[in-house]
Write an enzyme that holds these catalytic residues in place. Structure first.
Site, PDB file in Angstrom:
ATOM      1  N   ASP A  97       0.805  -1.227   0.000  1.00 49.86           N
ATOM      2  CA  ASP A  97       0.000   0.000   0.000  1.00 49.86           C
ATOM      3  C   ASP A  97       0.831   1.267   0.000  1.00 49.86           C
ATOM      4  O   ASP A  97       0.376   2.311   0.422  1.00 49.86           O
ATOM      5  CB  ASP A  97      -0.889   0.001   1.253  1.00 49.86           C
ATOM      6  CG  ASP A  97      -0.070  -0.055   2.551  1.00 49.86           C
ATOM      7  OD1 ASP A  97       1.171  -0.010   2.476  1.00 49.86           O
ATOM      8  OD2 ASP A  97      -0.688  -0.140   3.636  1.00 49.86           O
ATOM      9  N   GLU A 119      -0.177  -8.909  -1.336  1.00 47.93           N
ATOM     10  CA  GLU A 119      -0.858  -8.344  -0.169  1.00 47.93           C
ATOM     11  C   GLU A 119      -2.069  -7.519  -0.617  1.00 47.93           C
ATOM     12  O   GLU A 119      -2.293  -6.386  -0.196  1.00 47.93           O
ATOM     13  CB  GLU A 119       0.108  -7.481   0.658  1.00 47.93           C
ATOM     14  CG  GLU A 119      -0.335  -7.341   2.099  1.00 47.93           C
ATOM     15  CD  GLU A 119       0.586  -6.433   2.906  1.00 47.93           C
ATOM     16  OE1 GLU A 119       1.399  -6.958   3.674  1.00 47.93           O
ATOM     17  OE2 GLU A 119       0.496  -5.207   2.761  1.00 47.93           O
ATOM     18  N   GLU A 133      -2.385   5.124   2.812  1.00 41.23           N
ATOM     19  CA  GLU A 133      -2.240   3.726   2.387  1.00 41.23           C
ATOM     20  C   GLU A 133      -3.551   3.058   1.972  1.00 41.23           C
ATOM     21  O   GLU A 133      -3.564   2.249   1.046  1.00 41.23           O
ATOM     22  CB  GLU A 133      -1.564   2.905   3.492  1.00 41.23           C
ATOM     23  CG  GLU A 133      -0.086   3.221   3.693  1.00 41.23           C
ATOM     24  CD  GLU A 133       0.168   4.442   4.554  1.00 41.23           C
ATOM     25  OE1 GLU A 133      -0.801   5.025   5.093  1.00 41.23           O
ATOM     26  OE2 GLU A 133       1.343   4.828   4.683  1.00 41.23           O
ATOM     27  N   HIS A 210       5.428   5.210  13.169  1.00 40.11           N
ATOM     28  CA  HIS A 210       5.795   6.087  12.055  1.00 40.11           C
ATOM     29  C   HIS A 210       4.627   6.599  11.224  1.00 40.11           C
ATOM     30  O   HIS A 210       4.800   7.440  10.366  1.00 40.11           O
ATOM     31  CB  HIS A 210       6.758   5.352  11.109  1.00 40.11           C
ATOM     32  CG  HIS A 210       6.087   4.257  10.321  1.00 40.11           C
ATOM     33  ND1 HIS A 210       5.922   2.996  10.815  1.00 40.11           N
ATOM     34  CD2 HIS A 210       5.516   4.252   9.086  1.00 40.11           C
ATOM     35  CE1 HIS A 210       5.293   2.238   9.919  1.00 40.11           C
ATOM     36  NE2 HIS A 210       5.026   2.982   8.867  1.00 40.11           N
ATOM     37  N   ARG A 212       1.609   8.294   9.259  1.00 38.19           N
ATOM     38  CA  ARG A 212       1.256   9.702   9.053  1.00 38.19           C
ATOM     39  C   ARG A 212       0.072  10.143   9.905  1.00 38.19           C
ATOM     40  O   ARG A 212       0.054  11.257  10.411  1.00 38.19           O
ATOM     41  CB  ARG A 212       0.886   9.940   7.582  1.00 38.19           C
ATOM     42  CG  ARG A 212       2.072  10.182   6.747  1.00 38.19           C
ATOM     43  CD  ARG A 212       1.806  10.005   5.274  1.00 38.19           C
ATOM     44  NE  ARG A 212       3.097   9.741   4.660  1.00 38.19           N
ATOM     45  CZ  ARG A 212       3.834  10.661   4.054  1.00 38.19           C
ATOM     46  NH1 ARG A 212       3.382  11.877   3.901  1.00 38.19           N
ATOM     47  NH2 ARG A 212       5.018  10.363   3.575  1.00 38.19           N
ATOM     48  N   HIS A 243      12.126   5.701  13.407  1.00 33.77           N
ATOM     49  CA  HIS A 243      12.041   5.820  11.939  1.00 33.77           C
ATOM     50  C   HIS A 243      12.884   7.005  11.473  1.00 33.77           C
ATOM     51  O   HIS A 243      12.983   8.013  12.182  1.00 33.77           O
ATOM     52  CB  HIS A 243      10.566   6.028  11.577  1.00 33.77           C
ATOM     53  CG  HIS A 243      10.229   5.780  10.137  1.00 33.77           C
ATOM     54  ND1 HIS A 243      10.504   6.681   9.142  1.00 33.77           N
ATOM     55  CD2 HIS A 243       9.622   4.731   9.528  1.00 33.77           C
ATOM     56  CE1 HIS A 243      10.090   6.208   7.973  1.00 33.77           C
ATOM     57  NE2 HIS A 243       9.545   5.010   8.188  1.00 33.77           N
TER      58      HIS A 243
END
Ligand code: UD1
Ligand code: UDP
Length: 373
Positions: A97, A119, A133, A210, A212, A243
């Site tokens: 994604d 996936e 995503e 991490h 968003r 990250h």
């Protein structure tokens, strides 16, 4: 002979594509393999490529510091174009994604190349969660010819959305292939600071964050919960691989540095990271991949998100969706620290995401589709 292009850009793309690349490489008489990396991540991608011994044929090197989604899109599309035109793949394989996934499938569509999506079919059906995503994955589905669904629930989502059943393959997730290929290798931590931190007695809590949608206040709240948890239990020690995104580091370092039982480190390579998961008592994460790996290693995982497109571990009782509220994280983590029966119930190892044979099934499906014998 078919030309198969694989495209990876980020750390999870490479971890999950690696087993497919290695599987395709075993059939050089049938597959001309073109391994493209966009370089959406630079350091975190290169680490993975080296662990699996992968050499890109094309490296588009698109990463810039603090890149926006638009910048990633523009650079990726522009640089994929000549590679697609030159190599004319029969199928372009993408995974998951990420921005790279969607952009490579769009570029493949522009060049009238088939798309194979690893996936496929995970959904929250919330447009902005996870952002971007959820839409990257759905838009990729719309462009996909062969959907490789990791679980029955993912396959059912695709069927409900009207995708043709004969184009959907239930394969398991290649993340388990990757994990099983490295998890039993003997390993000694090379990073001296990490090795001595882990040598101290106590229960280690591994943390990653991490996403968003968690940037800013939510991440700050996660950090407060981690500090409070370590302060509440004298034997608790947290390791937090931070990250490389500066937006994440700006929150995590000021909130947690200087505590003698919290270790902040740069993201370790995949091999040390897998061994960190194995050493952990408990895992707190908003990562997709870690949610899939933790149950396979028998580690309880608290998912730092409001929704998850990976409900299987929650249903199996190995994961709990706790969000990012400081009090909620602290109370759920404390329950697992205090209540042995609750801890034991969550640490039954389970593999709801695959059996380690996904890459072989994916390769067989591609061969069947193109009638490669
Ligand atoms: C990306 C994916 C996300 C995935 C995550 C895995 C998108 C839109 N997001 O998010 O789905 O879960 O990767 O980690 O595709 N950086 C470095 N070195 C690196 C990697 C990143 O310095 O090796 C820094 C750069 O400043 C870069 C920033 O991190 O601009 C953000 O990277 P980006 O790929 O845009 O987004 P992620 O938040 O990492
Ligand atoms: N990982 C790693 N080092 C780290 C953190 C994660 O190698 O410091 C691996 C982890 O084992 C998993 C993958 O990276 O396979 C997950 O990537 P990430 O959390 O960046 O992305 P997501 O899965 O959320 O898209």
């Amino acid at each position: 002979m078919i030309t198969v292009m694989t495209v990876c850009g980020t750390r999870p793309d490479a971890i999950k594509m690696a087993p497919v690349i290695l599987e395709m490489q075993r059939h050089p008489e049938r597959v001309h393999l073109v391994n493209v990396v966009t370089g959406q991540h630079r350091q975190m991608l290169d680490q993975v490529l080296s662990v699996f011994g992968l050499e890109p044929d094309y490296d588009l090197n698109i990463m810039q510091d603090r890149q926006s989604l638009t910048q990633v899109a523009l650079r990726a599309l522009e640089r994929l174009e000549p590679v697609m035109a030159e190599t004319k793949p029969d199928i372009v394989m993408v995974q998951g994604d990420t921005a790279t996934t969607f952009l490579a499938s769009l570029s493949a569509f522009y060049h009238k190349c088939s798309v194979g999506h690893l996936e496929a079919g995970l959904r929250t059906y919330q447009k902005y969660d996870p952002f971007p995503e959820e839409m990257m994955r759905r838009l990729t589905s719309a462009l996909t010819d062969l959907h490789f669904a990791p679980t029955g629930a993912a396959r059912d989502n695709l069927l409900k959305e009207g995708f043709a059943p004969e184009r959907i393959y239930l394969t398991g997730n290649t993340v388990i292939d990757a994990l099983l290929s490295v998890a039993d290798r003997p390993y000694t931590f090379e990073d001296g600071r990490l090795a001595s931190f882990l040598a101290e007695p106590g229960r280690m809590i591994l943390v990653t964050a991490h996403r968003r949608e968690n940037w800013g206040d939510r991440m700050a709240s996660v950090c407060k919960a981690v500090r409070a948890l370590v302060d509440r239990y004298d034997d608790a020690r947290a390791v937090f691989p931070v990250h490389l995104n500066p937006v994440v580091r700006e929150v995590v370092f000021p909130a947690l540095e200087g505590h003698d039982r919290i270790l902040l480190i740069d993201p370790p390579d995949y091999l040390p990271f897998v061994n960190l998961m194995k050493s952990a008592h408990l895992i707190l994460t908003d990562s997709g991949g870690v949610q899939e790996e933790a149950p396979a290693l028998g580690k309880p995982v608290l998912v730092l998100r409001q929704t998850t497109e990976r409900p299987e571990a929650v249903t199996a009782g190995c994961a709990l969706l706790v969000g990012t509220d400081e009090k909620r994280i602290l109370s759920e983590a404390s329950r697992l620290m205090d209540d042995e029966a609750a801890y034991r119930a969550m640490s039954q190892s389970a593999n709801p995401y695959g059996d380690g044979q996904a890459a072989r099934r994916i390769r067989e499906a591609v061969f069947e589709h193109f009638e490669v014998s």
